[in-house]
Every structure is written in C-alpha cells, then in structure tokens.
Design a protein around this motif. Structure first.
Motif, PDB file in Angstrom:
ATOM      1  N   VAL A  27       0.899  -0.994  -0.030  1.00 50.11           N
ATOM      2  CA  VAL A  27      -0.093  -0.490   0.019  1.00 50.11           C
ATOM      3  C   VAL A  27       0.773   1.190   0.106  1.00 50.11           C
ATOM      4  N   SER A  28       2.187   0.915   0.748  1.00 46.83           N
ATOM      5  CA  SER A  28       2.383   2.768   0.372  1.00 46.83           C
ATOM      6  C   SER A  28       3.129   2.234  -0.942  1.00 46.83           C
ATOM      7  N   TYR A  29       3.736   1.576  -1.130  1.00 45.68           N
ATOM      8  CA  TYR A  29       4.229   1.580  -2.958  1.00 45.68           C
ATOM      9  C   TYR A  29       2.993   2.163  -3.741  1.00 45.68           C
ATOM     10  N   LEU A  30       1.666   1.320  -3.058  1.00 42.94           N
ATOM     11  CA  LEU A  30       1.196   2.334  -4.157  1.00 42.94           C
ATOM     12  C   LEU A  30       0.944   3.879  -3.314  1.00 42.94           C
ATOM     13  N   LEU A  31       0.684   4.206  -2.777  1.00 42.56           N
ATOM     14  CA  LEU A  31       0.847   6.040  -2.257  1.00 42.56           C
ATOM     15  C   LEU A  31       1.706   6.973  -2.942  1.00 42.56           C
ATOM     16  N   TYR A  32       3.057   5.732  -3.474  1.00 43.05           N
ATOM     17  CA  TYR A  32       4.267   6.616  -3.208  1.00 43.05           C
ATOM     18  C   TYR A  32       3.929   6.408  -5.119  1.00 43.05           C
ATOM     19  N   LEU A  33       3.443   5.718  -5.448  1.00 40.20           N
ATOM     20  CA  LEU A  33       3.339   5.601  -7.006  1.00 40.20           C
ATOM     21  C   LEU A  33       1.981   7.397  -7.231  1.00 40.20           C
ATOM     22  N   TYR A  34       0.849   7.642  -6.493  1.00 41.36           N
ATOM     23  CA  TYR A  34       0.273   8.245  -6.619  1.00 41.36           C
ATOM     24  C   TYR A  34       0.543   9.549  -6.365  1.00 41.36           C
ATOM     25  N   LEU A  35       1.835   9.881  -5.512  1.00 44.19           N
ATOM     26  CA  LEU A  35       2.496  10.762  -5.082  1.00 44.19           C
ATOM     27  C   LEU A  35       3.308  11.033  -6.408  1.00 44.19           C
ATOM     28  N   PHE A  83      -3.684   9.697 -15.733  1.00 44.60           N
ATOM     29  CA  PHE A  83      -2.755   9.115 -14.496  1.00 44.60           C
ATOM     30  C   PHE A  83      -2.647   9.324 -12.969  1.00 44.60           C
ATOM     31  N   SER A  84      -3.269  10.491 -12.894  1.00 40.82           N
ATOM     32  CA  SER A  84      -3.531  10.406 -11.483  1.00 40.82           C
ATOM     33  C   SER A  84      -4.758  10.228 -11.079  1.00 40.82           C
ATOM     34  N   LEU A  85      -5.896   9.888 -11.865  1.00 41.11           N
ATOM     35  CA  LEU A  85      -6.686   9.140 -11.041  1.00 41.11           C
ATOM     36  C   LEU A  85      -6.585   7.668 -11.024  1.00 41.11           C
ATOM     37  N   ALA A  86      -6.136   6.653 -12.001  1.00 37.98           N
ATOM     38  CA  ALA A  86      -5.828   5.878 -12.140  1.00 37.98           C
ATOM     39  C   ALA A  86      -5.182   5.177 -11.144  1.00 37.98           C
ATOM     40  N   ALA A  87      -3.885   5.912 -10.900  1.00 42.15           N
ATOM     41  CA  ALA A  87      -3.578   6.011  -9.584  1.00 42.15           C
ATOM     42  C   ALA A  87      -3.914   5.754  -8.400  1.00 42.15           C
ATOM     43  N   PRO A 208       1.279  16.336   0.915  1.00 41.33           N
ATOM     44  CA  PRO A 208       1.247  16.958   2.353  1.00 41.33           C
ATOM     45  C   PRO A 208      -0.159  15.305   2.868  1.00 41.33           C
ATOM     46  N   LEU A 209      -0.882  15.543   2.014  1.00 35.89           N
ATOM     47  CA  LEU A 209      -1.909  14.915   2.272  1.00 35.89           C
ATOM     48  C   LEU A 209      -1.686  13.210   2.454  1.00 35.89           C
ATOM     49  N   THR A 210      -0.924  12.721   1.824  1.00 33.02           N
ATOM     50  CA  THR A 210      -0.706  11.208   0.878  1.00 33.02           C
ATOM     51  C   THR A 210       0.620  10.800   1.435  1.00 33.02           C
ATOM     52  N   LEU A 211       1.157  11.960   2.078  1.00 32.87           N
ATOM     53  CA  LEU A 211       2.666  11.682   3.306  1.00 32.87           C
ATOM     54  C   LEU A 211       1.723  11.273   4.256  1.00 32.87           C
ATOM     55  N   LEU A 212       1.083  12.451   4.732  1.00 27.26           N
ATOM     56  CA  LEU A 212       0.499  11.907   6.179  1.00 27.26           C
ATOM     57  C   LEU A 212      -0.190  10.939   6.519  1.00 27.26           C
ATOM     58  N   LEU A 213      -1.282  10.551   4.807  1.00 30.89           N
ATOM     59  CA  LEU A 213      -1.350   9.179   5.266  1.00 30.89           C
ATOM     60  C   LEU A 213      -0.382   7.815   5.899  1.00 30.89           C
ATOM     61  N   LEU A 214       0.395   7.672   4.713  1.00 37.16           N
ATOM     62  CA  LEU A 214       1.900   6.541   4.832  1.00 37.16           C
ATOM     63  C   LEU A 214       1.957   7.129   5.955  1.00 37.16           C
ATOM     64  N   TYR A 215       2.170   8.128   7.040  1.00 36.82           N
ATOM     65  CA  TYR A 215       2.487   7.578   8.474  1.00 36.82           C
ATOM     66  C   TYR A 215       1.857   7.150   9.388  1.00 36.82           C
ATOM     67  N   LEU A 216       0.864   7.254   9.198  1.00 39.64           N
ATOM     68  CA  LEU A 216       0.078   7.480   9.999  1.00 39.64           C
ATOM     69  C   LEU A 216      -0.733   5.330   9.567  1.00 39.64           C
ATOM     70  N   ILE A 217      -0.066   5.113   8.424  1.00 43.70           N
ATOM     71  CA  ILE A 217      -0.939   3.759   8.433  1.00 43.70           C
ATOM     72  C   ILE A 217       0.520   2.748   8.549  1.00 43.70           C
ATOM     73  N   ARG A 218       1.796   2.522   8.561  1.00 45.77           N
ATOM     74  CA  ARG A 218       3.081   2.507   8.986  1.00 45.77           C
ATOM     75  C   ARG A 218       3.166   2.652   9.910  1.00 45.77           C
ATOM     76  N   THR A 219       2.465   3.525  11.300  1.00 48.35           N
ATOM     77  CA  THR A 219       2.748   3.997  12.145  1.00 48.35           C
ATOM     78  C   THR A 219       2.009   2.150  12.722  1.00 48.35           C
TER      79      THR A 219
END
Length: 257
Positions: A27-35, A83-87, A208-219
C-alpha cells in the motif's frame, strides 16, 4: 501474483490476528505511485497556467502557434490527470483493504468498546454525509487502540497531524467538486486558467496529505504488530485467551504521546 503479495494477510494466525506488514508495504508503494502522479499534475498545471497567461497577455503573435501549443499543453495536463486518477483508484483500493485488516486486528488484540467493525470502517467512506467525519473516527480508533488496548484507550489524544490529514482531505474533495463545476465552461480561456490553478492547488495539497497517510498506516501497523508480539504464548500457541487479559493489564498511554 496478487495472492502472493497479500498471502500473509489471508492466512490467519492461531489467535485470529492476521499479519499485514507486507500489505502495508505494498500500500505504501501504491501511495508513492500516487505521489509521483500528483507531482506530474502539479508540474503540468503550472506549465499550463503559464502558457495560458502568456496567451492572454498577447505574447503569441501567430494564431497557429497558439492553437498548437495550447492543445499540447492541455493534452499533457489531461494525461497527468488520468494517470493521477488511475493511481488514486488503485492506491485507494489498497488503503481500504488495509483499513479492513487493521480494524479487524484491533478487535483481535482485545480492544473493547470499538464503534467500528472492519466492514463499517470501509463502508463509511462511501456514505454521503457520513463520509465527512466517520472515516476520520475509524482512523482515530485505530490510532488510539494501537497505543493501548486497555479500557481507557478512548481517552488517548490523537496527534494534530491526524487532524491535519483529514482537514487536507476535505479541502481536496471540495476543490475537486469546484473543478467539476468549472468544466461546464472550459471553452473560455479564463476558465482554463482557473482549472489549471485548481488542479495545481489540489495537487499541492495532495502531496502532504498522502505523506501523512503513509505515516499513519505505517505507525499503526507497526504498533499493532508490537502488541501482538508482546502477547504471552504457551506451548499450544493459542493466544486468543490471552488477548483479553493483556487488554486489561496494559496501562493507557499518557495523552499526547
């Protein structure tokens, strides 16, 4: 391939807790793709806005050159948006799967008084009106119970970063709605510029929204894993009967930690 990537999420442990660190990683990889997709939208929006501004100020003298450059710029922006929509769809699906598994594990670890079942936590994203605050409450519960499964977990304060994450999400949703309304008059040059600005701001806030979500799910995943590993075990490996006892003996984390 999909079954292989998430196989640790499919096979339950003896206690009912299901490992999902591999799911969290993907999921983190997918969020990086969205970034990456969001960054492309931001760059394309800035370039498109600059071009349309030059056209409005009469920088271009040849009409043919104007039409060609504007068309190319619009196509570049549309491509970045698609591309953003698909990601976003792929990453969003991953986040929903992650949410289901994290809430499920919160129940398995012995947390009492949870308002959200795994299915309800996911469904809350799709119910108009309720989706303005219910998903935040589900994530709040996950954060609190990842810190303590004792009876006082609901009194644990959530960090300001979580509130910032949800606030950014609401703003991004609003800007997306405004952009939809502007598409009704895209034949106007001014409307094209306004759309470029909206897309750019939306992309800028989504970073920043996506980076914060990454932090939350990992933590949350890391803390739940630590709770599970801390459960006492016996020769049979059955931890079900132990989870409730641990939830009663674990001291609540000091608010604000």
């Amino acid at each position: 391939m999909e079954a292989h990537l998430f196989k640790d999420c499919i096979v339950p442990t003896s206690s009912g807790y299901r490992e999902y660190h591999i799911m969290t990683r993907w999921v983190s990889y997918l969020l990086y793709l969205y970034l990456l997709a969001t960054l492309l939208v931001l760059i394309s929006s800035v370039l498109n806005y600059r071009l349309l501004t030059d056209v409005q100020h009469g920088v271009y003298l040849a009409a043919e050159s104007v039409d060609s450059d504007v068309q190319s710029s619009q196509l570049r922006l549309i491509g970045a948006l698609l591309f953003s929509l698909a990601a976003a769809v792929v990453a969003g699906t991953g986040v929903l799967l992650w949410t289901y598994r994290a809430v499920y594990n919160a129940h398995q670890l012995g947390s009492k008084g949870l308002q959200f079942s795994p299915g309800w936590a996911v469904a809350s994203y799709f119910i108009p009106g309720l989706n303005l605050w219910k998903p935040f409450q589900a994530m709040k519960e996950l954060w609190q119970t990842s810190l303590s499964t004792a009876s006082g977990w609901s009194r644990i304060r959530v960090p300001g970063l979580m509130r910032l994450w949800w606030g950014l999400w609401l703003v991004v949703l609003l800007l997306g709605r405004v952009a939809e309304l502007l598409t009704n008059r895209v034949e106007q040059l001014l409307a094209l510029r306004e759309l470029a600005v909206l897309y750019g701001i939306n992309a800028l806030l989504s970073l920043p929204l996506t980076l914060l979500l990454l932090y939350l799910i990992r933590t949350i995943q890391r803390r739940q894993q630590a709770q599970y590993q801390a459960l006492p075990s016996d020769d049979s490996g059955d931890r079900d009967s132990r989870a409730s006892a641990v939830s009663q003996t674990t001291s609540p984390v000091v608010p604000g930690q």
